[in-house]
Design an enzyme around this catalytic site. Structure first.
Site, PDB file in Angstrom:
ATOM      1  N   LYS A  58       0.846  -1.205   0.000  1.00 38.36           N
ATOM      2  CA  LYS A  58       0.000   0.000   0.000  1.00 38.36           C
ATOM      3  C   LYS A  58       0.871   1.239   0.000  1.00 38.36           C
ATOM      4  O   LYS A  58       1.694   1.428   0.888  1.00 38.36           O
ATOM      5  CB  LYS A  58      -0.910  -0.021   1.242  1.00 38.36           C
ATOM      6  N   LYS A 118      -7.146  -5.749  -3.164  1.00 41.44           N
ATOM      7  CA  LYS A 118      -7.715  -4.886  -2.118  1.00 41.44           C
ATOM      8  C   LYS A 118      -8.318  -3.657  -2.803  1.00 41.44           C
ATOM      9  O   LYS A 118      -7.607  -2.787  -3.295  1.00 41.44           O
ATOM     10  CB  LYS A 118      -6.623  -4.478  -1.128  1.00 41.44           C
ATOM     11  N   GLU A 167     -15.171  -8.386   5.027  1.00 47.76           N
ATOM     12  CA  GLU A 167     -14.694  -7.527   6.107  1.00 47.76           C
ATOM     13  C   GLU A 167     -15.853  -6.887   6.870  1.00 47.76           C
ATOM     14  O   GLU A 167     -16.737  -6.265   6.288  1.00 47.76           O
ATOM     15  CB  GLU A 167     -13.805  -6.435   5.517  1.00 47.76           C
ATOM     16  N   ASN A 188     -12.167  -5.641  10.970  1.00 50.09           N
ATOM     17  CA  ASN A 188     -11.387  -4.411  10.899  1.00 50.09           C
ATOM     18  C   ASN A 188     -11.518  -3.652  12.210  1.00 50.09           C
ATOM     19  O   ASN A 188     -12.619  -3.286  12.612  1.00 50.09           O
ATOM     20  CB  ASN A 188     -11.859  -3.548   9.721  1.00 50.09           C
ATOM     21  N   GLU A 218      -7.579  -7.131  11.377  1.00 49.52           N
ATOM     22  CA  GLU A 218      -7.095  -6.114  10.449  1.00 49.52           C
ATOM     23  C   GLU A 218      -7.015  -4.763  11.158  1.00 49.52           C
ATOM     24  O   GLU A 218      -7.920  -4.403  11.902  1.00 49.52           O
ATOM     25  CB  GLU A 218      -8.049  -5.969   9.255  1.00 49.52           C
ATOM     26  N   SER A 219      -5.969  -4.020  10.882  1.00 46.66           N
ATOM     27  CA  SER A 219      -5.761  -2.643  11.366  1.00 46.66           C
ATOM     28  C   SER A 219      -5.308  -2.631  12.829  1.00 46.66           C
ATOM     29  O   SER A 219      -5.861  -3.342  13.675  1.00 46.66           O
ATOM     30  CB  SER A 219      -7.004  -1.769  11.220  1.00 46.66           C
TER      31      SER A 219
END
Length: 261
Positions: A58, A118, A167, A188, A218-219
């Site tokens: 990313k 993604k 997600e 997330n 995630e995150s």
């Protein structure tokens, strides 16, 4: 739905209208190299006792701006493979994340790892496009999709041999996610409205996910202590991007964060 998500989806509808004709996308998708086993790669890492990491490529985000100026997807992919990643996640959204389909193509060609596209998938044309660019998996975001539409997108992805990571951000979304066939349940930890991250979100939602599924946090995974907290609660699968992208050597940072021996 947050204002930023609504704006992104408006942009996606414009992008979808400009895609090549569907017969062209289908022809390219059916001519693409066979999909790699995304779910199998995650399960194999966990079965071997390792953290199963979906390592993200990313360049930027709407909230943080440019995260990695020195951005070479093929080199990053190779570094991740050497660092022990199970799979890759590559941002293909141009307008908000400075991603590109070309980044996914380059990353996949540089290693043997399965690759997740993604992006903000809201139309079947994008699913065909994902397979055409070589994606082995797609992301579906519950906050962006009605459940019947999400199920239709999943059905096409599975028909094309791709995995689906769905997600969720809260219990209501996870209930919808659990109507899908995929085992990949992403949680997330970032609040879509405040953009704050709380690892407790994953821990709170875990009881809803049965053992046949794979909980993916995630995150907000930034330190070995964060990883240990999750693994102590039997969460062994991680999607991590920013912590790796800010490091000089993303794969070495992956190995350090996951305390790979």
């Amino acid at each position: 739905m947050s204002d930023i998500l609504a704006r992104i989806l408006d942009t996606k509808r414009i992008e979808i209208a400009a895609l090549p004709p569907l017969p062209d996308l289908k022809a390219r998708a059916l001519d693409a190299a066979p999909p790699r086993d995304f779910v199998g790669a995650l399960r194999a890492k966990s079965a071997a006792g390792h953290a199963a990491v979906i390592a993200e490529i990313k360049k930027a985000s709407p909230s943080k701006g440019v995260i990695r100026a020195d951005f070479h997807p093929a080199g990053i992919a190779q570094s991740y493979a050497q660092g022990g990643a199970a799979c890759l996640s590559v941002l293909t959204d141009r307008n908000y994340f400075q991603g590109a389909p070309e980044y996914l193509i380059a990353a996949r060609a540089a290693c043997e790892l399965p690759v997740l596209r993604k992006d903000f998938i809201i139309d079947t044309a994008q699913v065909w496009e994902a397979r055409a660019m070589g994606a082995d998996a797609i992301l579906l975001i519950v906050a962006a999709l009605a459940t019947p539409h999400m199920q239709d997108l999943e059905a096409l992805a599975l028909e094309l041999g791709m995995a689906v990571l769905v997600e969720s951000h809260d219990a209501a979304e996870l209930e919808q996610a659990l109507t899908l066939k995929t085992p990949l349940m992403g949680i997330n930890n970032r609040n879509l409205r405040s953009f704050e991250t709380q690892l407790q979100t994953t821990l709170d939602l875990l009881p809803m996910i049965d053992a046949a599924r794979i909980a993916i946090t995630e995150s907000g995974i930034l330190t070995p202590a964060d990883v240990a907290l999750m693994r102590d609660h039997s969460v062994n699968t991680f999607l991590v991007g920013e912590a790796f992208m800010r490091a000089a050597d993303p794969g070495a940072e992956l190995a350090r964060l996951m305390q790979r021996k």
